[in-house]
Scaffold this active site. Structure first.
Site, short mmCIF file in Angstrom:
data_model
loop_
_atom_site.label_atom_id
_atom_site.label_comp_id
_atom_site.label_asym_id
_atom_site.label_seq_id
_atom_site.Cartn_x
_atom_site.Cartn_y
_atom_site.Cartn_z
N TYR A 124 40.64 -5.14 7.24
CA TYR A 124 39.73 -6.28 7.16
C TYR A 124 40.33 -7.56 7.73
O TYR A 124 39.68 -8.60 7.74
CB TYR A 124 39.35 -6.54 5.70
N LYS A 191 47.04 5.93 0.76
CA LYS A 191 47.19 7.15 1.58
C LYS A 191 48.62 7.09 2.13
O LYS A 191 48.86 7.09 3.35
CB LYS A 191 46.12 7.13 2.70
N ASP A 225 41.78 10.30 -1.01
CA ASP A 225 40.79 11.40 -0.93
C ASP A 225 40.67 12.11 -2.28
O ASP A 225 39.57 12.38 -2.76
CB ASP A 225 41.11 12.38 0.22
N ASP A 249 36.77 -1.47 -0.81
CA ASP A 249 35.39 -1.71 -0.35
C ASP A 249 34.56 -0.43 -0.50
O ASP A 249 33.47 -0.43 -1.06
CB ASP A 249 35.46 -2.15 1.12
#
Ligand code: NAI
Length: 362
Positions: A124, A191, A225, A249
């Site tokens: 972002y 991640k 995930d 988000d």
């Protein structure tokens, strides 16, 4: 006590949900003077920008604002108003509580979690290189020369910076928030197995910060995930969850979907000096101007704002009235999916009428 609060109605359904929110706050007994400030697509013609300086100055003056959603015009060269506002006021926290509301058609009845999303960096940050430009090609060449990897020459590139400082700040906020709200656990989502130097840093710093609070608050972490699967299967296992910007988000909409949709999800952007409260949803151009929007998310954002300025009783009144109106089930807007509707879908105005009546009867 009378408070002055900046109100940025925004555009699209923001105009309707902001008006509904003002009516409900007035009924709650809190004495608020609204200083109206403009932002969004509608003010580009007048001000030449979707975020006029006087709007930012109004928030600086009053320290607290509530905002309706603002459309990000595609292809005009303007970046998101929301991102610009968060940056210019250093609103580094995006706080999004997600709770089941009985009668609102959510898939689970036991969700009570809080999303704490880093608000200033990650993908972002807005640092991007357009495909085919000289700068993109130079960057691709530079990365090749560093031996860092080959990028196809016809690529567009977005940069993902994650810093120690911003991560410390957001994780610290998450733990302090958990303590203040009597919560038990903070989960960091990442991640780190794939992006070792950005998400890996996020996880390392989160683990370090967690040590300062280990006597009071539990800590664990989840790969994004697996987190998504766990959320869909059993969201009740989560309490306070801290994310880098982009995952936060995406997880916000996922969480909103589990409890009945975007029309119900409130939020706040918080910094050391200023706070701007706003719903998770956008300007919903598909239903704007039709009196169809569900104003609950912005109304619950106003309840968060009232807590923030010390008007706790008014906030409680609003939350109790929202719960009562959903429990009655006779004034539900069209976005709320319940197995058996007791009524024709309510409009934004008729839902607000019912809520105001409920508050006045309390
Ligand atoms: P959106 O959240 O505006 O709409 C997604 C879907 O949810 C639409 O079908 C819409 O009708 C529905 N929906 C959203 N809020 C609702 C409500 N309160 N009541 C009933 N239905 C509701 O997301 P979308 O379409 O991706 O974005 C539209 C515009 O909003 C874009 O320009 C985007 O950049 C902007 N946006 C602004 C935000 C903000 O100002 N904080 C946040 C997210 C998007």
């Amino acid at each position: 006590m009378r408070h002055t609060v900046t109100l940025i109605p925004g555009d699209g359904i923001g105009v309707e949900t902001s008006a509904a929110m003002q009516r409900v706050v007035a009924a709650s007994g809190a004495e608020i003077e609204w200083e109206i400030a403009q932002a969004g697509a509608a003010c580009i013609e007048t001000y030449g920008t979707p975020l006029p300086e006087e709007t930012i100055n109004s928030v600086r003056r009053n320290k607290v604002a509530i905002k309706g959603p603002c459309t990000t015009p595609v292809g005009t060269g303007f970046r998101s108003v929301n991102v610009a506002l968060r940056k210019s006021l250093n609103l580094y926290v995006n706080l999004r509580p997600v709770m089941s509301i009985p009668g609102a058609g959510g898939r689970y009845s036991d969700v009570n979690l809080v999303i704490v999303r880093e608000n200033t960096e990650d993908l972002y940050a807005g640092i991007e290189f357009e495909e085919g430009t000289e700068k993109a090609l130079e960057l691709i060449d530079f990365i090749d020369k560093q031996g860092a990897g080959r990028i196809a020459k016809d690529s567009g590139i977005s940069i993902k910076p994650i810093s120690i400082t911003a991560t410390k700040n957001i994780v610290d906020f998450a733990f302090n928030y958990a303590i203040k709200q009597g919560r038990n656990k903070v989960t960091a989502v990442h991640k780190a197995n794939i992006m070792k130097y950005s998400d890996g840093l996020f996880l390392r710093v989160a683990r370090d910060v967690a040590k300062d609070y280990e006597d009071q608050i539990d800590f664990d972490d989840k790969i994004v995930d697996a987190f998504c699967m766990n959320m869909v299967m059993d969201p009740s296992q989560f309490d306070v969850i801290v994310f880098p910007n982009l995952y936060g988000d995406i997880a916000s909409d996922l969480a909103a979907g589990l409890v009945g949709g975007l029309g119900l999800a409130p939020g706040a952007n918080i910094g050391k000096e200023y706070a701007v409260f706003e719903a998770v949803h956008g300007s919903a151009p598909d239903i704007a101007g039709k009196d169809l929007a569900n104003p609950t998310a912005q109304i619950l954002s106003a309840a968060m704002m009232l807590d923030h300025i010390g008007e706790r009783e008014a906030a409680l009144r609003i939350r109790s009235a929202v719960l009562a109106v959903y429990a009655q089930g006779t004034h539900l807007t069209g976005d709320i999916r319940v197995p058996e509707r007791k009524c024709e879908p309510a409009t934004c105005s008729s839902f607000t009428d019912a809520l105001v009546r409920q508050i006045e009867a309390m």
